[in-house]
Design an enzyme around this catalytic site. Structure first.
Site, PDB file in Angstrom:
ATOM      1  CB  THR A  20      35.141 -24.702 131.103  1.00 40.04           C
ATOM      2  OG1 THR A  20      35.098 -25.340 129.836  1.00 40.04           O
ATOM      3  CG2 THR A  20      34.751 -25.710 132.166  1.00 40.04           C
ATOM      4  CB  SER A  66      37.974 -19.943 124.413  1.00 33.56           C
ATOM      5  OG  SER A  66      38.674 -21.159 124.513  1.00 33.56           O
ATOM      6  CB  THR A  99      41.216 -24.429 128.980  1.00 32.37           C
ATOM      7  OG1 THR A  99      40.282 -25.370 128.426  1.00 32.37           O
ATOM      8  CG2 THR A  99      40.966 -24.242 130.448  1.00 32.37           C
ATOM      9  CG  ASP A 100      39.108 -25.850 124.365  1.00 32.01           C
ATOM     10  OD1 ASP A 100      39.836 -26.527 125.126  1.00 32.01           O
ATOM     11  OD2 ASP A 100      37.953 -26.192 124.075  1.00 32.01           O
TER      12      ASP A 100
HETATM   13  C1  SIN Z   1      36.458 -23.079 126.254  1.00 30.77           C
HETATM   14  O1  SIN Z   1      37.633 -23.070 125.882  1.00 30.77           O
HETATM   15  O2  SIN Z   1      35.745 -22.052 126.254  1.00 30.77           O
HETATM   16  C2  SIN Z   1      35.799 -24.349 126.682  1.00 30.77           C
HETATM   17  C3  SIN Z   1      36.747 -25.308 127.291  1.00 30.77           C
HETATM   18  C4  SIN Z   1      37.356 -24.828 128.575  1.00 30.77           C
HETATM   19  O3  SIN Z   1      37.253 -23.680 129.007  1.00 30.77           O
HETATM   20  O4  SIN Z   1      38.006 -25.689 129.236  1.00 30.77           O
END
Ligand code: SIN
Length: 328
Positions: A20, A66, A99-100
């Site tokens: 993100t 991710s 974050t995932d």
């Molecule tokens: C990801 O994990 O690539 C998408 C979600 C995020 O980064 O919050």
């Protein structure tokens, strides 16, 4: 006249993997309907001042959401970290990441790198195109941690908080401060360009990176099966039956996402016992967010202590790799 000595070159390398933080939405007001992994890592550094005397180097390792993180990207990240950590003028590494699965990549790198220097993963909950993106501050904070003497090992920086790779977990779907370190608590905070530590930095032990991690070998297949109300052993039995013909390779290990202090539904326990008899490594990890599994005398399978199921899976995969011949 004597010439002044050239200032010592100190570099922080910023490796981009997507997420993100590198996401783009059609409108600035949209914080969820974006595409992750679109903006180059070099662009993420626009407008970010490096700490005095520090030069930033940007390198794109991957560009993905991710949720789709792969072993190939992990292998590539491990190789690039090993390369850059070896350079005497590199004081630390920052990795921009979604974050995932951030906690998985952080734990993987913690498990394979001899990171006496800091390796700092960072992220954002809002895309780069948002009205108020959180990425730039997180990147700036991560660079500060990477350039600060005394920080070491693999950590995660988000919303001004420094977490250790072992303890960190994503705990919120939307909040900017989306990560927590459970019982252990944060390692420290980044405030106005300075790190304030509140506990010891994670140890960064010397590790023997299994050749299988950086080489071309297929990684051992380890699956996670959750124990829950009304569970049956049929998922485990199906995995056993299908694993010889599956493209992911033969099943080598199972992490049982156990209830409470590592307890298992009797049907899961029976199926896992059958799998173990067939040579599958079994490990229990708790579904609880906080706490450690406290061993009991009558445990049938080893436990992963305080590791979450996804981290226990990485630990088991690496343990299996260490017992595999390099070309296996
Ligand atoms: C990801 O994990 O690539 C998408 C979600 C995020 O980064 O919050």
């Amino acid at each position: 006249m004597m010439k002044a000595a050239a200032p010592e070159l100190r570099r922080v390398v910023v490796l981009g993997t997507g997420g993100t933080i590198a996401g783009r939405a059609a409108s600035a007001g949209d914080n969820i309907g974006y595409t992750a992994g679109e903006v180059d890592v070099a662009n993420l550094l626009t407008g970010i001042d490096a700490p005095p005397g520090v030069t930033l180097v940007a390198e794109q390792v991957a560009q993905l959401d991710s949720k789709d993180m792969s072993f190939d990207v992990w292998r590539q990240l491990a190789r690039r970290c090993i390369h850059w950590l070896d350079a005497p003028d590199v004081v630390g590494i920052v990795i921009t990441h979604g974050t995932d699965t951030l906690e998985e990549t952080a734990f993987f790198l913690h498990s394979v790198l001899s990171a006496q220097k800091p390796v700092v993963l960072t992220c954002a909950m809002r895309p780069a195109t948002a009205l108020a993106p959180d990425g730039p501050q997180n990147v700036r904070d991560a660079i500060v941690v990477a350039a600060t003497g005394g920080s070491r090992g693999v950590t995660v920086v988000c919303a001004g908080t420094v977490h250790s790779a072992v303890d960190v977990q994503k705990v919120h779907t939307y909040r900017l401060d989306a990560f927590a370190s459970g019982d252990a608590g944060a390692v420290g905070y980044v405030e106005e360009g300075a790190v304030r530590s509140v506990r010891d930095w994670p140890a960064a032990p010397s590790r023997l990176v299994p050749e299988a991690v950086t080489g071309d070998a297929v990684w051992p297949r380890v699956e996670i099966v959750m124990s829950h109300a009304g569970a049956s052993g049929s998922i485990i039995d199906a995995l056993m039956a299908q694993s010889t013909v599956d493209a992911a390779g033969p099943l080598r290990g199972l992490v049982l996402a156990a209830t409470g202090n590592g307890t298992l539904h009797h049907a899961i326990e029976a199926a896992a016992s059958r799998a173990r008899a067939a040579g599958i490594e079994i490990c229990r990890a708790t579904r609880c967010v906080d706490g450690h599994i406290l061993p009991r005398g009558d445990d049938r399978f080893p436990d992963a202590g305080g590791l979450s199921p996804v981290k226990a899976r990485i630990a088991l995969m690496l343990a299996l790799m260490r017992t595999l011949p390099p070309a296996a």
